[in-house]
Design a protein around this motif. Structure first.
Motif, short mmCIF file in Angstrom:
data_model
loop_
_atom_site.label_atom_id
_atom_site.label_comp_id
_atom_site.label_asym_id
_atom_site.label_seq_id
_atom_site.Cartn_x
_atom_site.Cartn_y
_atom_site.Cartn_z
N HIS A 87 0.81 -1.22 0.00
CA HIS A 87 0.00 0.00 0.00
C HIS A 87 0.84 1.27 0.00
N ARG A 91 1.16 4.03 -2.96
CA ARG A 91 0.75 5.41 -2.70
C ARG A 91 1.86 6.39 -3.06
N SER A 95 1.68 9.22 -6.05
CA SER A 95 1.91 10.62 -5.72
C SER A 95 2.94 11.24 -6.68
N GLU A 270 -5.84 5.04 3.74
CA GLU A 270 -6.18 4.76 2.34
C GLU A 270 -7.54 5.36 2.07
#
Length: 428
Positions: A87, A91, A95, A270
């Motif tokens: 995760h 992420r 980004s 999340e």
């Protein structure tokens, strides 16, 4: 149109020659799919270009005209959809792409095939101008993966420039660390108790005595903590029945059992919601703890009814607050006494802890490993406790035995006992 070779054709149009070659693909109606290039002034040159394209197709490194015109923004969509990472890693990649890579190339309507070494350098210059060195390096790493994965379908070769060490060796700067002493941890724990009660005191000593990562501590719930675990283990995986049985024989509260914590998950945000995820690198592990910490955790769990072992000031998970800024900085750097109309917000003055002032919470975890190394524990036992994979033969054949765990418990308890003796002499 003149046929010069099988599936390669040349023809003159006006004053220039065009070459067509078969891509090796077929249209839906069964006709061969051809590509072409015009503008040649010499028919032999056009013909040889077609032969070169056919050779590329046979070698598997040909980029079709259609694929070569794929917009960078469209390729980023495909790349993100195919990601399969943890995760936090995903992420971070998203980004970098959404905040920096996509806006830059979408504004210029760039095709993937247009990104050569010069275009790559231009983007690097742009990123270095708007970001700090660490962030810029991370964005370039993500772009490098995106472009590498475009080979060979969209790019013949990757334009990514790999760093090559030339000339005199220059050692990379390394974070300067100070020895982590039990006295420093005790002061952090005392400050944390002043800041958010017994939960804070136990949090600091649990991190120091287990080396757990912050997000693992934020997400620790009652069922995975001593004295409840392993009797309270939800046992969600039917394929792990053997491990569950072994845990009950090895850990818990009672004669012959070792007090322990189970690292089964961490918490991360999340989609604006705090959720459970596997621990980093899926480093599931059972961590024995010294007797004093077992007693401290038992006292802590009896003092509140939160599902979280270390509840925040307002009762939720520490993962839901900006712990580094709101909690850690005043605990490590010190803070003045606070007096409020509401008694629950009153707080005693907290002295700074010099070895942690301005430094990261994560260094407590580093200090735990240093303690284990100083006490001479086996490398495999230490790395396993830290949640690291041990490579090679050692990682394949070694295991953490009961005597290894008992030895770790013993030396950690001795550090605590030595601290209490020194504090007693000072106070006496």
């Amino acid at each position: 149109m003149a046929r010069r070779a099988r599936d390669v054709y040349t023809e003159w149009r006006g004053g220039t020659c065009r070459v067509k070659w078969w891509t090796g693909e077929y249209h839906d109606d069964g006709r061969k799919r051809f590509e072409s290039k015009g503008g040649f002034l010499d028919e032999d040159e056009a013909y040889n270009h077609g032969l070169d394209k056919m050779a590329e197709i046979r070698a598997g490194d040909h980029v079709s005209n259609r694929d070569g015109q794929t917009r960078m923004s469209d390729w980023l969509d495909d790349w993100l959809e195919a990601m399969d990472h943890a995760h936090l890693t995903e992420r971070g990649y998203r980004s970098a792409i959404e905040n920096h890579i996509r806006p830059y190339f979408k504004k210029r309507n760039t095709a993937v095939s247009d990104i050569d070494v010069l275009a790559y350098r231009a983007f690097r210059k742009h990123v270095n101008n708007v970001l700090g060195p660490g962030s810029a390096k991370n964005v370039m790493m993500v772009l490098g993966m995106v472009l590498d994965d475009a080979v060979p379908r969209l790019l013949k070769t990757s334009p990514v420039e790999r760093s090559r060490r030339r000339g005199k060796f220059k050692k990379k700067p390394k974070e300067r660390k100070k020895d982590v002493t039990p006295e420093a941890i005790e002061q952090l724990a005392v400050n944390a108790r002043a800041y958010f009660g017994l939960s804070g005191y136990a949090f600091m000593w649990t991190m120091a005595m287990t080396g757990m990562r912050p997000a693992e501590l934020y997400g620790l719930t009652r069922e995975y903590c001593y004295p409840n675990w392993p009797a309270s283990d939800p046992r969600p995986d039917p394929e792990e029945e053997d491990r569950y049985a072994e845990d009950r024989e090895r850990y818990g509260k009672g004669p012959g059992l070792m007090p322990a914590i189970r690292v089964e998950r961490q918490v991360q945000y999340e989609e604006s919601e705090l959720r459970f995820f596997p621990p980093k690198y899926e480093s599931y592990r059972s961590l024995v703890i010294p007797a004093f910490l077992g007693g401290l955790l038992e006292e802590l769990l009896a003092s509140h009814d939160s599902r979280w072992v270390f509840p925040a000031i307002q009762g939720g998970s520490l993962g839901a607050v900006n712990f580094d800024y709101k909690y850690w900085r005043p605990i490590a750097d010190g803070a003045e006494e606070r007096v409020s109309r509401q008694a629950r917000w009153n707080r005693a003055a907290m002295p700074e802890v010099p070895s942690f002032k301005g430094r990261r919470l994560y260094l407590i975890r580093h200090g735990h490993k240093s303690w284990l190394d100083e006490d001479g524990h086996s490398k495999f036992a230490v790395e396993s406790r830290m949640g690291h994979e041990v490579p090679g033969v050692e990682g394949t054949y070694s295991s953490v035995t009961v005597p290894m765990e008992q030895s770790i418990m013993k030396t950690l308890q001795e550090r605590w006992d030595g601290l209490q003796e020194r504090l007693g002499r000072q106070n006496g």
